[in-house]
Design a protein around this motif. Structure first.
Motif, short mmCIF file in Angstrom:
data_model
loop_
_atom_site.label_atom_id
_atom_site.label_comp_id
_atom_site.label_asym_id
_atom_site.label_seq_id
_atom_site.Cartn_x
_atom_site.Cartn_y
_atom_site.Cartn_z
N ARG A 89 0.91 -1.31 -0.12
CA ARG A 89 -0.11 0.01 -0.06
C ARG A 89 0.83 1.17 -0.04
N ASP A 90 1.82 1.10 0.75
CA ASP A 90 3.09 2.27 0.72
C ASP A 90 4.13 1.63 -0.21
N PRO A 91 4.47 2.26 -1.18
CA PRO A 91 5.22 1.75 -2.23
C PRO A 91 6.53 1.62 -1.57
N ARG A 92 6.89 2.41 -0.84
CA ARG A 92 8.26 2.58 0.01
C ARG A 92 8.40 1.12 0.59
N HIS A 93 7.49 0.15 0.65
CA HIS A 93 7.68 -1.13 1.36
C HIS A 93 7.41 -2.16 0.30
N ASP A 94 7.58 -1.90 -0.82
CA ASP A 94 7.72 -2.65 -1.93
C ASP A 94 8.73 -3.68 -2.02
N PHE A 95 8.54 -4.84 -2.14
CA PHE A 95 9.67 -6.06 -1.84
C PHE A 95 9.70 -6.77 -3.28
N TYR A 159 -14.38 -15.88 7.99
CA TYR A 159 -13.32 -15.51 9.29
C TYR A 159 -11.85 -14.96 8.47
N ASP A 160 -11.81 -15.56 7.22
CA ASP A 160 -10.50 -15.15 6.50
C ASP A 160 -10.62 -13.87 5.89
N LEU A 161 -11.86 -13.47 5.48
CA LEU A 161 -11.98 -12.21 4.79
C LEU A 161 -11.67 -11.11 6.02
N HIS A 162 -12.19 -11.38 7.29
CA HIS A 162 -12.16 -10.49 8.31
C HIS A 162 -10.52 -10.45 8.68
N MET A 163 -9.89 -11.38 8.52
CA MET A 163 -8.47 -11.17 8.79
C MET A 163 -7.86 -10.34 7.73
N LEU A 164 -8.28 -10.57 6.66
CA LEU A 164 -7.74 -9.74 5.44
C LEU A 164 -8.02 -8.32 5.85
N GLU A 165 -9.05 -8.00 6.33
CA GLU A 165 -9.68 -6.64 6.52
C GLU A 165 -8.68 -6.08 7.47
N GLN A 166 -8.64 -6.98 8.80
CA GLN A 166 -7.51 -6.28 9.68
C GLN A 166 -6.15 -6.07 8.98
N MET A 167 -5.74 -6.67 8.15
CA MET A 167 -4.26 -6.72 7.58
C MET A 167 -4.30 -5.42 6.89
N PHE A 168 -5.23 -5.20 5.97
CA PHE A 168 -5.15 -4.05 5.27
C PHE A 168 -5.53 -2.68 6.00
N LEU A 169 -6.06 -2.77 7.29
CA LEU A 169 -6.22 -1.71 7.87
C LEU A 169 -5.16 -1.39 8.90
N ASN A 170 -4.27 -2.34 9.37
CA ASN A 170 -3.17 -2.09 10.18
C ASN A 170 -1.79 -1.95 9.65
N THR A 171 -1.66 -2.43 8.34
CA THR A 171 -0.33 -2.51 7.79
C THR A 171 -0.30 -1.75 6.35
N SER A 172 0.75 -1.10 6.06
CA SER A 172 1.05 -0.52 4.68
C SER A 172 1.97 -1.25 3.85
N GLU A 191 -10.80 -9.41 -4.70
CA GLU A 191 -11.74 -8.21 -5.06
C GLU A 191 -11.29 -7.03 -3.78
N MET A 192 -11.21 -7.36 -2.62
CA MET A 192 -11.17 -6.63 -1.57
C MET A 192 -9.55 -5.89 -2.08
N ALA A 193 -8.69 -6.53 -2.22
CA ALA A 193 -7.32 -6.00 -2.48
C ALA A 193 -7.50 -5.15 -3.85
N ALA A 194 -8.22 -5.27 -4.84
CA ALA A 194 -8.42 -4.65 -6.11
C ALA A 194 -9.00 -3.17 -5.69
N LEU A 195 -9.93 -3.11 -4.53
CA LEU A 195 -10.59 -1.73 -4.28
C LEU A 195 -9.18 -0.81 -4.01
N ILE A 196 -8.30 -1.40 -3.16
CA ILE A 196 -7.14 -0.30 -2.76
C ILE A 196 -6.22 0.02 -4.06
N ALA A 197 -6.12 -0.99 -4.84
CA ALA A 197 -5.08 -1.21 -6.09
C ALA A 197 -5.92 -0.19 -7.18
N GLY A 198 -7.04 -0.17 -7.15
CA GLY A 198 -7.70 0.92 -8.12
C GLY A 198 -8.43 0.01 -9.29
N GLY A 199 -8.37 -1.38 -9.06
CA GLY A 199 -8.87 -2.14 -10.23
C GLY A 199 -8.21 -3.54 -10.28
#
Lengths: 502, 219
Positions: A89-95, A159-172, A191-199
């Motif tokens: 989410r923060d490109p400085r953390h791209d790996f 449960y696994d979707l709730h986990m992903l939600e927490q991940m995207f909320l708490n880390t960049s 689909e959740m990740a695509a919302l952040i990526a923009g498509g």
């Protein structure tokens, strides 16, 4: 003094270890091809069988067994990319994953958290998933952020979707999901990740998440795993096919024999990914270890496990595939001498072998428990392991022979410019481990590494704020989760509310 | 190497020794010699082979015998039993500690721990019906009813599949069986807290503890 350049001098950049020779790795590969051709692997998905058959495999539909001609497997290895971008989410953390570059992350699908504030051992909740993610976000040597814990208080359908939600909320940082329930929820996650990526296309270009999925040893790939591999391939999401053969139980007891079974399973999974979508980002994974024949458990802090990880790295490098193994793992239930040893030996062996990502930071109890205090200790251990891998440079400026001449006998180097110039690169930064004299240590409270780790974890959690997630995107994510629950029901979850005083 | 006519004491001693030496050939020879000598096969089975197996279990608990040795010891005993059974009037169910139905719960395919527990229960004197992996709840109930089981054991490795163990409790109640069977849960995802929450009777941390607790539960 003038010193001319040296011609054709070989240099080692980074230190490593010798495990198997190239010939030995080839022998393991040939044995693997034999297993894949003659015995085959069970795939519990009709769709996967279709894909594999269309790709040239020999499929026994009745027994659901797939046998692989060598050209199909080696073709799949060839189409898989050598390097994979793990975007954040923060490109400085791209790996960038690949080559012999090393990285570390936490694990995974623990079910208990050891809270440093209260010393309680609690069954993990959705909230704990977020806490672990936020701590990993704040921890320097956690290169990407894996789910650490299972949200046991959430319904089976989501449960696994709730986990992903927490991940995207708490880390960049880049997010790895270690506990995907199947193809349907994998798709919802993307689909959740695509919302952040923009498509969808943007997500393919910059995959903000990756997923881990495991064959069942020996030589079997469950339906949900097939679905996850194929769905990930279609979306261009990096899929880590990771096997955990237990030598002596689900594979031969010998390390090299266990590797053959392991290798067959991982290559089978990667072949499915590549036949589904050539060029799909596939990662070669291993948590293969021994079965301890005294206690009947599979230790991931064992030296044999570290050896197998190093060898798995060697195989992946021979194939030109990015690699991901356990590392910095522990079977100990507490932060103690055993965990210190296990973390180090399980990290340093694959690291010196150039494994691209090692997961295990924060783990206790063979992965069942996540300990924030241990994560802090692991951060330090990883820093020291990275320092070892970086090796040591030998050249005129670095050796500083002129400085040695100038300082001469009996004096010291403390205020030399040379010292100031090179100190940061030569010494790993150590904060948690105490190297003072006993008196100084006592004056500072005579604490243990575990206590200091606990204090640091609490401090980080009190002060660290992750990069906020756009509320509109968050709301759209929640809609996907709600849709999953409407479709799949709201079971109560496995959480028992158990607490234990440690 | 063949045995001459054995006394009961000799047969019992050699039976125990064969099991502890994990020597299947010797175990079968003792069994054959037992029959050839006209000894009571049940006595040699119970005081010899079963005792040997119990000692093997103790040695394993003390980490003086390894898991492969113990499992092969179990095979020795089963091989000897196959010989002795021909002379036993009928499979003496009344001498069995109880009937067990065991399996990995639906949706889950991890079964090594469950298989080890099943083997240990069998050599400890239970009649075991191992249904394998990915076993539907209804199948557990059906076989438990059909076989008149005293103990139903389920294994789950994953958080998602363990909820099947809870559904099994409900299904046993609905089938009117819950009062006549004890339930046992295992697998990495299970804990004592989980067993308490769903009302399972038995939870154990290890295979040998599982056997001990199973014996207590059906006693």
């Amino acid at each position: 003094m003038k010193r001319g350049p040296s011609a054709a001098r070989e240099e080692n950049r980074g230190w490593g270890l010798k495990s198997y020779s190239r010939d030995q790795l080839e022998a393991i590969h040939e044995a693997t091809l034999e297993v894949l051709r003659l015995t085959g692997v069970e795939f519990h998905s009709e769709e996967a069988l279709d894909v594999l058959e269309a790709g040239g495999c020999i499929v026994d539909r009745g027994r659901r067994v797939v046998r692989f001609p060598a050209y199909v497997v080696e073709g799949a290895i060839a189409t898989a990319p050598r390097q994979i971008l793990l975007a954040a989410r923060d490109p400085r953390h791209d790996f960038l994953l690949g080559g012999r570059r090393i990285g570390f992350t936490n694990f995974g699908c623990g079910i208990k958290i050891l809270r440093p504030e209260t010393d309680e051992l609690l069954e993990s909740t959705k909230e704990d998933v977020g806490i672990a993610a936020r701590l990993c976000d704040a921890t320097e040597n956690v290169d990407i952020c894996a789910t650490a814990l299972v949200a046991r208080d959430m319904p089976d359908s989501s449960y696994d979707l709730h986990m992903l939600e927490q991940m995207f909320l708490n880390t960049s940082k880049h997010v790895t999901h270690v506990d995907v329930s199947g193809g349907t929820n994998a798709r919802r996650m993307f689909e959740m990740a695509a919302l952040i990526a923009g498509g969808k296309d943007e997500l393919r270009e910059r995959p903000l998440m990756s997923i881990l999925t495991c064959p069942t040893s020996p030589l079997m790939i469950h339906e949900s795993v097939c679905e996850i591999v194929m769905e990930g391939a279609r979306w261009g999401i990096p899929v880590l096919v990771l096997s955990m053969v237990m030598a002596g139980a689900t594979g031969p007891v010998t390390l090299s024999g266990a590797l053959v079974t392991h290798n067959a399973e991982v290559l089978a999974g990667i072949t499915l990914a590549q036949l589904t979508c050539p060029g799909a980002p596939s990662i070669y994974g291993s948590s293969t270890t021994i079965l301890d024949m005294s206690c009947g458990n599979a230790p991931l802090g064992a030296p044999e496990e570290g050896m197998i990880c190093a060898a798995a790295g060697g195989l992946a490098q021979m194939y030109g595939l990015p690699s991901w193994t356990s590392g910095a793992w522990a079977d100990s239930k507490v932060e103690d001498a055993q965990s210190g040893h296990e973390k180090t030996i399980s990290a340093i062996l694959p690291a010196l072998a150039g494994v691209n990502m090692m997961y295990g930071m924060g783990v206790l109890e063979s992965g069942m428990t996540f300990s924030p205090a241990q994560l802090m200790i692991d951060n330090e251990i990883v820093a020291m392991v990275k320092r070892v891998v970086e090796g040591s440079v030998v050249n005129d400026d670095v050796m500083g022979v002129d400085v040695i001449h100038r300082v001469g006998s009996g004096k010291n180097f403390l205020k030399e410019k040379h010292t100031l110039q090179y100190v940061a690169g030569e010494q790993a930064k150590v904060h948690l481990f105490d190297r003072r004299t006993r008196g100084a240590w006592e004056k500072r409270g005579a604490t243990t590494a575990a206590e200091r780790g606990g204090e640091l974890a609490v401090r980080l959690l009190d002060t660290h704020t992750p990069l906020p997630l756009d509320p509109g995107i968050h709301e759209d994510m929640r809609a996907i989760i709600t849709e999953a629950e409407e479709a799949g029901g709201l079971s109560a979850g496995a959480h028992t509310g158990t607490t234990r005083r440690w | 190497m063949g045995f001459a006519t054995l006394t009961v004491e000799e047969a019992v001693e050699k039976a125990i020794a064969a099991v502890l030496a994990v020597d299947e050939e010797a175990a079968v020879e003792v069994a054959e010699a037992t029959l050839a000598s006209g000894l009571d096969p049940l006595v040699v089975l119970q005081e010899g082979f079963t005792t040997g197996m119990r000692k093997a279990g103790q040695l394993f608990e003390q980490e003086e015998m390894s898991l492969p040795e113990m499992i092969i010891a179990a095979d020795c005993m089963m091989a000897a039993l196959a010989v002795l059974e021909t002379a036993l009037p009928e499979k003496q169910k009344s001498d069995s500690l109880g009937t067990v139905v065991i399996g990995t719960i639906e949706g889950d395919v991890h079964d090594i721990g469950k298989t080890i527990v099943g083997t240990l229960l069998e050599v400890s004197g239970f009649e075991v019906h191992d249904l394998g992996r990915d076993v539907p709840v209804a199948e557990f109930v059906r076989v438990a009813k059909e076989q008149g089981a005293q103990l139903v054991g389920s294994s789950a490795l994953m958080t998602t599949t363990m909820t099947g163990q809870q559904r099994l409790e409900t299904a046993l109640k609905e089938a009117g069986l819950r009062d006549t069977v004890k339930t046992m849960v295992g697998g990495a995802a299970a804990t004592q807290g989980w067993a308490d929450k769903i009302g399972a009777d038995v939870y154990a941390e290890s295979a040998t503890e599982a056997v001990q607790r199973a014996k207590e539960a059906v006693a």
